[in-house]
Write a protein that holds these residues in place. Structure first.
Motif, PDB file in Angstrom:
ATOM      1  N   VAL A  30       6.353 -19.129  -0.107  1.00 13.56           N
ATOM      2  CA  VAL A  30       7.290 -19.566  -1.139  1.00 13.56           C
ATOM      3  C   VAL A  30       8.150 -18.421  -1.655  1.00 13.56           C
ATOM      4  O   VAL A  30       8.955 -18.600  -2.560  1.00 13.56           O
ATOM      5  CB  VAL A  30       6.540 -20.226  -2.325  1.00 13.56           C
ATOM      6  CG1 VAL A  30       5.874 -21.523  -1.877  1.00 13.56           C
ATOM      7  CG2 VAL A  30       5.519 -19.269  -2.929  1.00 13.56           C
ATOM      8  N   GLY A  31       7.989 -17.219  -1.067  1.00 12.82           N
ATOM      9  CA  GLY A  31       8.804 -16.095  -1.494  1.00 12.82           C
ATOM     10  C   GLY A  31       8.120 -14.769  -1.253  1.00 12.82           C
ATOM     11  O   GLY A  31       7.136 -14.681  -0.506  1.00 12.82           O
ATOM     12  N   VAL A  32       8.641 -13.732  -1.889  1.00 14.57           N
ATOM     13  CA  VAL A  32       8.075 -12.385  -1.777  1.00 14.57           C
ATOM     14  C   VAL A  32       7.982 -11.768  -3.167  1.00 14.57           C
ATOM     15  O   VAL A  32       8.644 -12.211  -4.108  1.00 14.57           O
ATOM     16  CB  VAL A  32       8.921 -11.474  -0.864  1.00 14.57           C
ATOM     17  CG1 VAL A  32       8.970 -12.012   0.555  1.00 14.57           C
ATOM     18  CG2 VAL A  32      10.334 -11.301  -1.429  1.00 14.57           C
ATOM     19  N   ALA A  33       7.153 -10.738  -3.262  1.00 17.77           N
ATOM     20  CA  ALA A  33       7.055  -9.967  -4.497  1.00 17.77           C
ATOM     21  C   ALA A  33       7.393  -8.515  -4.203  1.00 17.77           C
ATOM     22  O   ALA A  33       7.056  -7.991  -3.131  1.00 17.77           O
ATOM     23  CB  ALA A  33       5.646 -10.077  -5.086  1.00 17.77           C
ATOM     24  N   THR A  34       8.075  -7.871  -5.127  1.00 15.76           N
ATOM     25  CA  THR A  34       8.371  -6.450  -4.980  1.00 15.76           C
ATOM     26  C   THR A  34       7.185  -5.635  -5.496  1.00 15.76           C
ATOM     27  O   THR A  34       6.367  -6.130  -6.278  1.00 15.76           O
ATOM     28  CB  THR A  34       9.644  -6.066  -5.745  1.00 15.76           C
ATOM     29  OG1 THR A  34       9.426  -6.236  -7.152  1.00 15.76           O
ATOM     30  CG2 THR A  34      10.815  -6.932  -5.313  1.00 15.76           C
ATOM     31  N   ASN A  35       7.106  -4.393  -5.060  1.00 14.25           N
ATOM     32  CA  ASN A  35       5.989  -3.567  -5.511  1.00 14.25           C
ATOM     33  C   ASN A  35       6.247  -3.015  -6.913  1.00 14.25           C
ATOM     34  O   ASN A  35       7.388  -2.930  -7.372  1.00 14.25           O
ATOM     35  CB  ASN A  35       5.701  -2.426  -4.518  1.00 14.25           C
ATOM     36  CG  ASN A  35       6.914  -1.558  -4.247  1.00 14.25           C
ATOM     37  OD1 ASN A  35       8.011  -1.847  -4.705  1.00 14.25           O
ATOM     38  ND2 ASN A  35       6.717  -0.483  -3.505  1.00 14.25           N
ATOM     39  N   ASP A  36       5.156  -2.655  -7.578  1.00 12.99           N
ATOM     40  CA  ASP A  36       5.287  -2.015  -8.886  1.00 12.99           C
ATOM     41  C   ASP A  36       5.948  -0.654  -8.712  1.00 12.99           C
ATOM     42  O   ASP A  36       5.712   0.047  -7.713  1.00 12.99           O
ATOM     43  CB  ASP A  36       3.908  -1.832  -9.529  1.00 12.99           C
ATOM     44  CG  ASP A  36       3.217  -3.154  -9.816  1.00 12.99           C
ATOM     45  OD1 ASP A  36       3.911  -4.182  -9.866  1.00 12.99           O
ATOM     46  OD2 ASP A  36       1.979  -3.150  -9.988  1.00 12.99           O
ATOM     47  N   VAL A  37       6.737  -0.236  -9.662  1.00 12.99           N
ATOM     48  CA  VAL A  37       7.331   1.097  -9.655  1.00 12.99           C
ATOM     49  C   VAL A  37       6.860   1.859 -10.885  1.00 12.99           C
ATOM     50  O   VAL A  37       6.428   1.265 -11.872  1.00 12.99           O
ATOM     51  CB  VAL A  37       8.878   1.032  -9.617  1.00 12.99           C
ATOM     52  CG1 VAL A  37       9.352   0.356  -8.351  1.00 12.99           C
ATOM     53  CG2 VAL A  37       9.420   0.296 -10.837  1.00 12.99           C
ATOM     54  N   GLY A  38       6.935   3.181 -10.787  1.00 10.22           N
ATOM     55  CA  GLY A  38       6.458   3.992 -11.896  1.00 10.22           C
ATOM     56  C   GLY A  38       4.954   4.160 -11.894  1.00 10.22           C
ATOM     57  O   GLY A  38       4.333   4.320 -12.951  1.00 10.22           O
ATOM     58  N   VAL A  39       4.356   4.136 -10.688  1.00 12.02           N
ATOM     59  CA  VAL A  39       2.911   4.347 -10.543  1.00 12.02           C
ATOM     60  C   VAL A  39       2.687   5.760 -10.020  1.00 12.02           C
ATOM     61  O   VAL A  39       3.309   6.178  -9.046  1.00 12.02           O
ATOM     62  CB  VAL A  39       2.282   3.322  -9.579  1.00 12.02           C
ATOM     63  CG1 VAL A  39       0.792   3.562  -9.430  1.00 12.02           C
ATOM     64  CG2 VAL A  39       2.560   1.907 -10.070  1.00 12.02           C
ATOM     65  N   ALA A  40       1.801   6.510 -10.665  1.00  9.19           N
ATOM     66  CA  ALA A  40       1.521   7.882 -10.265  1.00  9.19           C
ATOM     67  C   ALA A  40       0.661   7.922  -9.017  1.00  9.19           C
ATOM     68  O   ALA A  40       0.074   6.908  -8.601  1.00  9.19           O
ATOM     69  CB  ALA A  40       0.834   8.634 -11.400  1.00  9.19           C
ATOM     70  N   LYS A  41       0.581   9.102  -8.415  1.00 12.32           N
ATOM     71  CA  LYS A  41      -0.196   9.263  -7.192  1.00 12.32           C
ATOM     72  C   LYS A  41      -1.652   8.876  -7.380  1.00 12.32           C
ATOM     73  O   LYS A  41      -2.294   8.356  -6.462  1.00 12.32           O
ATOM     74  CB  LYS A  41      -0.090  10.712  -6.693  1.00 12.32           C
ATOM     75  CG  LYS A  41      -0.779  10.968  -5.360  1.00 12.32           C
ATOM     76  CD  LYS A  41      -0.512  12.372  -4.841  1.00 12.32           C
ATOM     77  CE  LYS A  41       0.925  12.526  -4.391  1.00 12.32           C
ATOM     78  NZ  LYS A  41       1.164  13.818  -3.695  1.00 12.32           N
ATOM     79  N   ASP A  42      -2.195   9.097  -8.580  1.00 14.27           N
ATOM     80  CA  ASP A  42      -3.598   8.762  -8.843  1.00 14.27           C
ATOM     81  C   ASP A  42      -3.792   7.306  -9.243  1.00 14.27           C
ATOM     82  O   ASP A  42      -4.897   6.884  -9.578  1.00 14.27           O
ATOM     83  CB  ASP A  42      -4.173   9.680  -9.924  1.00 14.27           C
ATOM     84  CG  ASP A  42      -3.443   9.549 -11.269  1.00 14.27           C
ATOM     85  OD1 ASP A  42      -2.568   8.667 -11.395  1.00 14.27           O
ATOM     86  OD2 ASP A  42      -3.756  10.335 -12.186  1.00 14.27           O
ATOM     87  N   GLY A  43      -2.701   6.515  -9.219  1.00 14.37           N
ATOM     88  CA  GLY A  43      -2.797   5.094  -9.537  1.00 14.37           C
ATOM     89  C   GLY A  43      -2.544   4.757 -10.989  1.00 14.37           C
ATOM     90  O   GLY A  43      -2.470   3.574 -11.350  1.00 14.37           O
ATOM     91  N   SER A  44      -2.388   5.747 -11.834  1.00 13.78           N
ATOM     92  CA  SER A  44      -2.132   5.490 -13.250  1.00 13.78           C
ATOM     93  C   SER A  44      -0.673   5.105 -13.468  1.00 13.78           C
ATOM     94  O   SER A  44       0.200   5.400 -12.645  1.00 13.78           O
ATOM     95  CB  SER A  44      -2.479   6.728 -14.081  1.00 13.78           C
ATOM     96  OG  SER A  44      -1.655   7.829 -13.712  1.00 13.78           O
ATOM     97  N   LYS A  45      -0.412   4.454 -14.595  1.00 12.19           N
ATOM     98  CA  LYS A  45       0.937   4.011 -14.918  1.00 12.19           C
ATOM     99  C   LYS A  45       1.687   5.109 -15.663  1.00 12.19           C
ATOM    100  O   LYS A  45       1.195   5.632 -16.666  1.00 12.19           O
ATOM    101  CB  LYS A  45       0.895   2.743 -15.766  1.00 12.19           C
ATOM    102  CG  LYS A  45       0.240   1.556 -15.071  1.00 12.19           C
ATOM    103  CD  LYS A  45       0.174   0.349 -15.990  1.00 12.19           C
ATOM    104  CE  LYS A  45      -0.523  -0.829 -15.314  1.00 12.19           C
ATOM    105  NZ  LYS A  45      -0.634  -1.999 -16.227  1.00 12.19           N
ATOM    106  N   LYS A  46       2.868   5.442 -15.180  1.00 10.63           N
ATOM    107  CA  LYS A  46       3.713   6.426 -15.846  1.00 10.63           C
ATOM    108  C   LYS A  46       4.567   5.736 -16.916  1.00 10.63           C
ATOM    109  O   LYS A  46       4.573   4.506 -17.031  1.00 10.63           O
ATOM    110  CB  LYS A  46       4.606   7.132 -14.816  1.00 10.63           C
ATOM    111  CG  LYS A  46       3.809   7.896 -13.752  1.00 10.63           C
ATOM    112  CD  LYS A  46       4.712   8.705 -12.835  1.00 10.63           C
ATOM    113  CE  LYS A  46       5.501   7.836 -11.897  1.00 10.63           C
ATOM    114  NZ  LYS A  46       6.251   8.632 -10.884  1.00 10.63           N
ATOM    115  N   GLU A  47       5.309   6.523 -17.667  1.00  9.13           N
ATOM    116  CA  GLU A  47       6.168   5.966 -18.711  1.00  9.13           C
ATOM    117  C   GLU A  47       7.254   5.071 -18.122  1.00  9.13           C
ATOM    118  O   GLU A  47       7.769   4.180 -18.800  1.00  9.13           O
ATOM    119  CB  GLU A  47       6.812   7.094 -19.523  1.00  9.13           C
ATOM    120  CG  GLU A  47       5.826   7.885 -20.384  1.00  9.13           C
ATOM    121  CD  GLU A  47       6.533   8.939 -21.215  1.00  9.13           C
ATOM    122  OE1 GLU A  47       7.782   9.055 -21.086  1.00  9.13           O
ATOM    123  OE2 GLU A  47       5.853   9.629 -21.984  1.00  9.13           O
ATOM    124  N   THR A  48       7.598   5.311 -16.870  1.00 11.73           N
ATOM    125  CA  THR A  48       8.648   4.530 -16.201  1.00 11.73           C
ATOM    126  C   THR A  48       8.110   3.289 -15.502  1.00 11.73           C
ATOM    127  O   THR A  48       8.831   2.638 -14.751  1.00 11.73           O
ATOM    128  CB  THR A  48       9.367   5.406 -15.167  1.00 11.73           C
ATOM    129  OG1 THR A  48       8.395   5.925 -14.237  1.00 11.73           O
ATOM    130  CG2 THR A  48      10.084   6.565 -15.833  1.00 11.73           C
TER     131      THR A  48
END
Length: 424
Positions: A30-48
């Motif tokens: 039914v469609g596609v999803a884009t990947n998350d952006v602003g993820v750090a190398k260790d998997g944590s979420k950055k401010e962006t």
């Protein structure tokens, strides 16, 4: 072209990479999803950090180019290759530079194709050289990825090729404007999958419509998109089935063109000279109508021999004028990835490089990659370990194809990352 499309009402989202297929409860796409952006190398979420978005529609058309990650998943999950022509896809790696040469050597419109040298007699491949406008030429070497010798380096073969007297004299006094690399589909007619799946279809090089003898697939990719668009229109407006695209494809000139050229690539499974002889027979006597369809050999990753049956290849050092090292070439590709993001080149089993690839195949990933993404470096136990320089990645997909144990999975990096080609 994007501007013209937007003027017609098409919405374009540059900088966002489709990373996931969306399904309904009936396993229909039914469609596609884009990947998350602003993820750090260790998997944590950055401010962006921004969560990926879901893009849904009545019909999903996948046009990711050769070895598209979502397209390959769809082909596997829905067994589309078995429903099509049935044979596995086979690939090549194309390495290319754009030069600006001296005025007196430039012949706009001139085309040169070669086959063989500097490759050995068992390795299929050849070069192209196109004279474009403004004293620019496009020059490259295409090497089939079913080569046997794990010591072969496609990048270094290309540098060696440029020292042929006929080529070197053309390039001397010129300058390189850009460098790049990309995998090509070479399976042709035998490897065409059924491109239709529940909820959509695969178009262009993701399905594999490249004409191998011509090293040309833009025309077939465009036509497949037109056929798919016509089918999609009829599905939405007239209640037709998307299988109309598959039926139209088999009645189109794409099918005829790929059928006539179907035996060229597999003929070279027997070596350069037998391949040339068979291709000449097919082209000039039978005109593509030979009552026989050759099969492809082993999948590319299985074709790699163990290192002990080959001698390491000693390539000449680059001279900095006609031939160059990887860092210099990589700079000319304008490749850039956000450094602090999860590595998009994933190992299914982190132990395989040191346990299998290095002792048995002499670490072929350090050579088949034209950007030196993979290198073996000393570890703290006086041995070697694989280090991945993901920021160098040219998105050529060679690693996803050629790794002997299919241990490397190429996934989409954060949107917008990759080579920044302008003249390729």
């Amino acid at each position: 072209m994007s501007t013209k499309a937007e003027e017609l009402g098409v919405e374009i989202y540059p900088g966002f990479a489709a990373s996931e297929i969306l399904y309904d409860e009936n396993d229909k796409v039914v469609g596609v999803a884009t990947n998350d952006v602003g993820v750090a190398k260790d998997g944590s979420k950055k401010e962006t950090f921004q969560r990926g978005v879901e893009l849904k529609g009545h019909i999903t058309l996948l046009a990711e180019g050769c070895r598209g990650s979502l397209s390959e998943k769809i082909i596997r999950d829905y067994k589309l290759r078995d429903k099509g022509q049935g044979q596995h896809q086979t690939y090549a790696i194309g390495i290319k530079e754009v030069w600006e040469i001296e005025e007196g050597k430039h012949v706009p419109g001139s085309v040169l194709h070669t086959i063989g040298w500097p490759l050995d007699m068992k390795t299929y491949g050849g070069s192209f050289l196109y004279h474009m406008n403004n004293r620019q030429i496009s020059i490259g070497l295409v090497i089939a990825l079913n080569y046997q010798n794990p010591y072969l380096s496609p990048f270094d073969e290309f540098q060696k090729f440029k020292h042929h007297p006929a080529i070197k004299s053309l390039l001397e006094g010129g300058s390189v404007l850009q460098y790049g690399a990309r995998a090509l589909n070479e399976g042709g007619f035998q490897s065409i999958p059924n491109p239709v799946f529940p909820g959509g279809a695969i178009i262009g090089c993701s399905a594999g419509y490249l004409n191998v003898p011509k090293i040309k697939g833009t025309h077939t990719a465009m036509k497949s998109g037109m056929l798919a668009a016509e089918a999609a229109f009829n599905v939405i407006v007239a209640g037709a089935q998307m299988e109309m695209y598959w039926d139209s494809l088999k009645k189109s000139w794409i099918w005829e063109e790929l059928f006539r050229s179907r035996n060229y690539r597999p003929a070279f499974e027997y070596g350069l000279m037998p391949g040339l002889a068979f291709s000449a027979l097919e082209r000039y006597v039978f005109r593509g109508r030979l009552p026989l369809t050759l099969k492809h050999g082993k999948p590319d990753h299985e074709a790699t021999d163990i290192a002990s049956v080959h001698t390491p290849i000693q390539y000449p050092r680059p001279d900095g004028q006609v031939s160059f090292d990887v860092p210099t070439s990589l700079y000319r590709s304008n490749t850039n990835h956000e450094h602090d993001q999860p590595v998009h080149l994933r190992l299914r089993d982190p132990a395989i490089p040191e346990r299998v690839n290095l002792p048995l195949y002499a670490g072929p990933e350090s050579r088949y990659c034209p950007a030196r993404v993979y290198e073996y470096v000393p570890d703290d136990k006086h041995g070697l370990k694989l280090h991945i320089n993901a920021q160098n990645c040219l998105h050529c997909k060679a690693c996803d194809i050629k790794d002997p144990k299919q241990n490397i999975e190429w996934t989409v990096p954060e949107g917008g990352g990759g080579p920044g080609y302008t003249t390729m």
